[in-house]
Design an enzyme around this catalytic site. Structure first.
Site, PDB file in Angstrom:
ATOM      1  N   ASP A  41       0.849  -1.249  -0.074  1.00  0.00           N
ATOM      2  CA  ASP A  41      -0.097   0.066  -0.010  1.00  0.00           C
ATOM      3  C   ASP A  41       1.011   1.078  -0.096  1.00  0.00           C
ATOM      4  O   ASP A  41       0.763   2.157  -0.913  1.00  0.00           O
ATOM      5  CB  ASP A  41      -0.809  -0.024   1.282  1.00  0.00           C
ATOM      6  CG  ASP A  41      -1.885   1.228   1.348  1.00  0.00           C
ATOM      7  OD1 ASP A  41      -2.554   1.567   0.261  1.00  0.00           O
ATOM      8  OD2 ASP A  41      -1.677   1.885   2.391  1.00  0.00           O
ATOM      9  N   ALA A  42       2.061   1.191   0.882  1.00  0.00           N
ATOM     10  CA  ALA A  42       2.764   2.553   0.902  1.00  0.00           C
ATOM     11  C   ALA A  42       3.533   2.603  -0.595  1.00  0.00           C
ATOM     12  O   ALA A  42       3.802   3.659  -0.912  1.00  0.00           O
ATOM     13  CB  ALA A  42       3.583   2.393   2.281  1.00  0.00           C
TER      14      ALA A  42
END
Length: 148
Positions: A41-42
């Site tokens: 996600d990051a």
């Protein structure tokens, strides 16, 4: 110090942070797929923001709206449709583990189907990133037309 774990890598088309030495595949495969999704996600958010910032002259509000549209569960689910036929057997396995993993939270703005698919998408991205497969990330996720 955390900075010692990273080096700044330059190439002609992008600037990104990468691990100095990638983790071993076997070790990363043993990680909880939700942890892989956490990393993915990051990484995806950073990669999308980087490309948008470097490719257009929008103000931050518009950059944020465009980023949110791409990195949302719905946006990731759409991107997944484009890359699924390109996955290797190993990548499909990582995706399935992420998709089927028990998640600690529920999505606020996506259907259950989109949410579980996006978790698999993020787990795959986290796996590729942690194992140093940044060229594969570029190929799958950021080929022409992948980020709009």
């Amino acid at each position: 110090m955390l900075v010692n774990f990273f080096k700044l890598c330059y190439n002609y088309n992008s600037i990104m942070f990468a691990f100095q030495s990638p983790a071993e595949k076997d070790r990363v495969k043993q990680m909880n797929p939700v942890v892989l999704a956490f990393v993915g996600d990051a990484v995806y958010t950073l990669f999308v923001r980087e490309r948008l910032a470097l490719s257009c002259q929008y103000k931050t509000g518009e950059l944020d709206r465009r980023t949110a549209r791409v990195v949302s569960a719905h946006g990731q689910s759409e991107a997944l449709d484009r890359i699924l036929p390109l996955l290797t057997q190993e990548e499909e396995e990582i995706y399935r583990r992420g998709r089927n993993a028990k998640k600690p939270t529920k999505s606020k703005n996506a259907s259950v189907g989109e949410y579980v698919r996006s978790t698999g998408f993020e787990a795959l991205l986290g796996f590729l990133y942690l194992t140093g497969q940044t060229e594969r990330i570029e190929e799958l996720f950021f080929s022409e037309g992948a980020v709009k």
